[in-house]
Design a protein around this motif. Structure first.
Motif, mmCIF file in Angstrom:
data_model
loop_
_atom_site.group_PDB
_atom_site.id
_atom_site.type_symbol
_atom_site.label_atom_id
_atom_site.label_comp_id
_atom_site.label_asym_id
_atom_site.label_seq_id
_atom_site.Cartn_x
_atom_site.Cartn_y
_atom_site.Cartn_z
ATOM 1 N N GLY A 1 10.964 8.211 -1.706
ATOM 2 C CA GLY A 1 9.928 7.721 -2.608
ATOM 3 C C GLY A 1 8.528 7.951 -2.077
ATOM 4 N N LEU A 2 8.322 7.747 -0.776
ATOM 5 C CA LEU A 2 7.001 7.970 -0.191
ATOM 6 C C LEU A 2 6.603 9.439 -0.257
ATOM 7 N N ALA A 3 7.559 10.322 -0.059
ATOM 8 C CA ALA A 3 7.272 11.757 -0.174
ATOM 9 C C ALA A 3 6.873 12.109 -1.606
ATOM 10 N N LEU A 4 7.538 11.500 -2.586
ATOM 11 C CA LEU A 4 7.187 11.735 -3.991
ATOM 12 C C LEU A 4 5.789 11.194 -4.293
ATOM 13 N N ASN A 5 5.448 10.038 -3.737
ATOM 14 C CA ASN A 5 4.095 9.501 -3.906
ATOM 15 C C ASN A 5 3.052 10.493 -3.405
ATOM 16 N N ALA A 6 3.299 11.061 -2.231
ATOM 17 C CA ALA A 6 2.351 12.004 -1.635
ATOM 18 C C ALA A 6 2.184 13.251 -2.507
ATOM 19 N N VAL A 7 3.281 13.707 -3.083
ATOM 20 C CA VAL A 7 3.208 14.883 -3.958
ATOM 21 C C VAL A 7 2.390 14.565 -5.200
ATOM 22 N N ASP A 8 2.635 13.411 -5.808
ATOM 23 C CA ASP A 8 1.923 13.055 -7.042
ATOM 24 C C ASP A 8 0.425 12.952 -6.800
ATOM 25 N N LEU A 9 0.034 12.407 -5.660
ATOM 26 C CA LEU A 9 -1.385 12.237 -5.354
ATOM 27 C C LEU A 9 -2.108 13.577 -5.301
ATOM 28 N N ARG A 10 -1.394 14.629 -4.954
ATOM 29 C CA ARG A 10 -1.999 15.952 -4.821
ATOM 30 C C ARG A 10 -1.972 16.755 -6.120
ATOM 31 N N ASP B 1 0.813 -1.212 0.000
ATOM 32 C CA ASP B 1 0.000 0.000 0.000
ATOM 33 C C ASP B 1 0.848 1.263 0.000
ATOM 34 N N ALA B 2 2.000 1.201 0.655
ATOM 35 C CA ALA B 2 2.863 2.379 0.745
ATOM 36 C C ALA B 2 3.717 2.566 -0.503
ATOM 37 N N VAL B 3 4.299 1.487 -0.976
ATOM 38 C CA VAL B 3 5.285 1.571 -2.061
ATOM 39 C C VAL B 3 4.626 1.840 -3.408
ATOM 40 N N PHE B 4 3.499 1.188 -3.679
ATOM 41 C CA PHE B 4 2.850 1.330 -4.989
ATOM 42 C C PHE B 4 1.890 2.507 -4.973
ATOM 43 N N LEU B 5 2.224 3.535 -5.722
ATOM 44 C CA LEU B 5 1.414 4.745 -5.790
ATOM 45 C C LEU B 5 -0.004 4.447 -6.266
ATOM 46 N N ARG B 6 -0.164 3.421 -7.108
ATOM 47 C CA ARG B 6 -1.505 3.085 -7.576
ATOM 48 C C ARG B 6 -2.446 2.846 -6.399
ATOM 49 N N SER B 7 -1.928 2.248 -5.327
ATOM 50 C CA SER B 7 -2.763 1.969 -4.164
ATOM 51 C C SER B 7 -3.256 3.252 -3.524
ATOM 52 N N TRP B 8 -2.451 4.284 -3.527
ATOM 53 C CA TRP B 8 -2.867 5.564 -2.953
ATOM 54 C C TRP B 8 -4.073 6.117 -3.725
ATOM 55 N N ASP C 1 -8.310 9.703 -14.817
ATOM 56 C CA ASP C 1 -7.198 10.413 -14.192
ATOM 57 C C ASP C 1 -5.886 9.749 -14.581
ATOM 58 N N TYR C 2 -4.915 10.581 -14.910
ATOM 59 C CA TYR C 2 -3.556 10.072 -15.073
ATOM 60 C C TYR C 2 -2.908 9.959 -13.692
ATOM 61 N N THR C 3 -2.345 8.817 -13.421
ATOM 62 C CA THR C 3 -1.558 8.619 -12.214
ATOM 63 C C THR C 3 -0.091 8.466 -12.615
ATOM 64 N N TYR C 4 0.771 8.468 -11.641
ATOM 65 C CA TYR C 4 2.208 8.363 -11.940
ATOM 66 C C TYR C 4 2.623 9.440 -12.947
ATOM 67 N N GLY C 5 2.363 10.703 -12.560
ATOM 68 C CA GLY C 5 2.901 11.807 -13.344
ATOM 69 C C GLY C 5 4.418 11.847 -13.225
ATOM 70 N N PRO C 6 5.056 12.917 -13.643
ATOM 71 C CA PRO C 6 6.519 12.970 -13.583
ATOM 72 C C PRO C 6 7.076 12.678 -12.193
ATOM 73 N N VAL C 7 6.416 13.207 -11.163
ATOM 74 C CA VAL C 7 6.892 12.960 -9.799
ATOM 75 C C VAL C 7 6.641 11.507 -9.402
ATOM 76 N N GLY C 8 5.432 11.003 -9.693
ATOM 77 C CA GLY C 8 5.103 9.633 -9.355
ATOM 78 C C GLY C 8 5.933 8.617 -10.125
ATOM 79 N N SER C 9 6.271 8.935 -11.367
ATOM 80 C CA SER C 9 7.110 8.033 -12.153
ATOM 81 C C SER C 9 8.513 7.941 -11.562
ATOM 82 N N ALA C 10 9.007 9.054 -11.047
ATOM 83 C CA ALA C 10 10.304 9.021 -10.368
ATOM 84 C C ALA C 10 10.218 8.148 -9.114
ATOM 85 N N ALA C 11 9.099 8.252 -8.393
ATOM 86 C CA ALA C 11 8.908 7.417 -7.207
ATOM 87 C C ALA C 11 8.848 5.943 -7.593
ATOM 88 N N TRP C 12 8.184 5.633 -8.701
ATOM 89 C CA TRP C 12 8.085 4.239 -9.152
ATOM 90 C C TRP C 12 9.463 3.655 -9.461
#
Length: 277
Positions: free
Chosen positions: A247-256, A29-36, A204-215
């Motif tokens: 990576g978790l901080a990047l996930n949080a940014v992408d979600l917003r 749940d934490a590592v995969f941004l898709r779960s967020w 919705d597009y997920t894993y934008g530039p920030v989220g892709s870096a987190a991935w």
């Protein structure tokens, strides 16, 4: 790269005790941004029912983490967790049987390309990173539509054609060898859902530039190491001590963010309600 052998090795370790399985779910749940993104959408859809009973089809449940999260989070939810892999189903069922939620999750073996024995039974269906593995996606969408009650929703999360599956250029192969398609174009996925008789309500597009870096930081590089040799597992654990918080901080940014493009797609569709007289 074949992803399933790595998943299977991780599963054999984490399925040994309920404590380990819960830790595994929390890590996924934490590592995969898709779960967020998926959990945010599920909170909105289940919350809109104001405490009324909600029956959910987890179509391609895999490890079962979304089925478990749903019944743990919402006391009004019951889940049918369906998958084609018997070993995954047995392990997830054995885990849930040891929790207070055992009576609210049913595990079933199902080929989603075949008609499901649940006509108009579900208020909500969920498909997380499943459709990129199935060639006959149109059949799946028709079958899920038939399983939804009128007015019910389907949530689909999948790689996009904007670099999903780690493909960034012509001729590149998917990072995940088991994928039958690298990703969906928005228009393609919308057309297939609407042809199946569903009305798309959100894209919705997920894993934008920030989220892709987190991935890359949280998933691609560690999985690549694990795929090379299980002996690198301790090194991966040490790697996450430094890379994990970033990576978790990047996930949080992408979600917003409201991403104009991204390597993932999250699409919500609805089966039309019955006409009111």
């Amino acid at each position: 790269m074949d992803y399933d052998p790595v998943k299977d090795r991780l599963g054999r370790f984490f399925w040994t005790t309920p404590t380990r399985t819960k830790a595994f779910y929390r890590t996924l749940d934490a590592v995969f941004l898709r779960s967020w993104y998926v959990r945010r959408t599920l909170r909105r859809l289940v919350g809109a029912r104001a405490g009324r009973p909600v029956r959910v089809l987890d179509a391609g449940t895999g490890f079962g983490q979304y089925a478990y999260w749903l019944v743990r989070t919402f006391p009004n939810v019951e889940v049918v967790a369906a998958d084609v892999k018997d070993d995954y189903l047995r392990r997830a069922e054995a885990f849930v049987a040891q929790t207070p939620y055992a009576g609210r999750v049913t595990f079933e073996r199902a080929d989603l390309t075949q008609p499901l024995p649940h006509e108009e039974a579900f208020d909500l269906a969920l498909s997380v990173d499943v459709m990129e593995h199935i060639e006959d996606d149109r059949a799946v969408f028709r079958n899920v539509r038939d399983a939804l009650v009128p007015g019910g929703h389907l949530v689909v999360n999948t790689p996009s054609d904007q670099g999903g599956s780690g493909v960034s250029g012509a001729g590149e192969e998917s990072f995940i060898g088991e994928h039958v398609r690298d990703g969906y174009a928005v228009d393609d996925l919308v057309e297939k859902l609407e042809t199946a008789g569903l009305r798309v309500t959100d894209t919705d597009y997920t894993y934008g530039p920030v989220g892709s870096a987190a991935w890359r930081l949280l998933v691609k590089w560690p999985i690549t190491m694990l795929n090379r040799s299980p002996l690198l597992t301790p090194l991966v654990g040490a790697y996450y001590l430094g890379a994990g918080p970033v990576g978790l901080a990047l996930n949080a940014v992408d979600l917003r963010r409201d991403n104009d493009t991204g390597t993932g797609l999250l699409v919500t569709a609805q089966k039309p309600p019955r006409p009111t007289r």
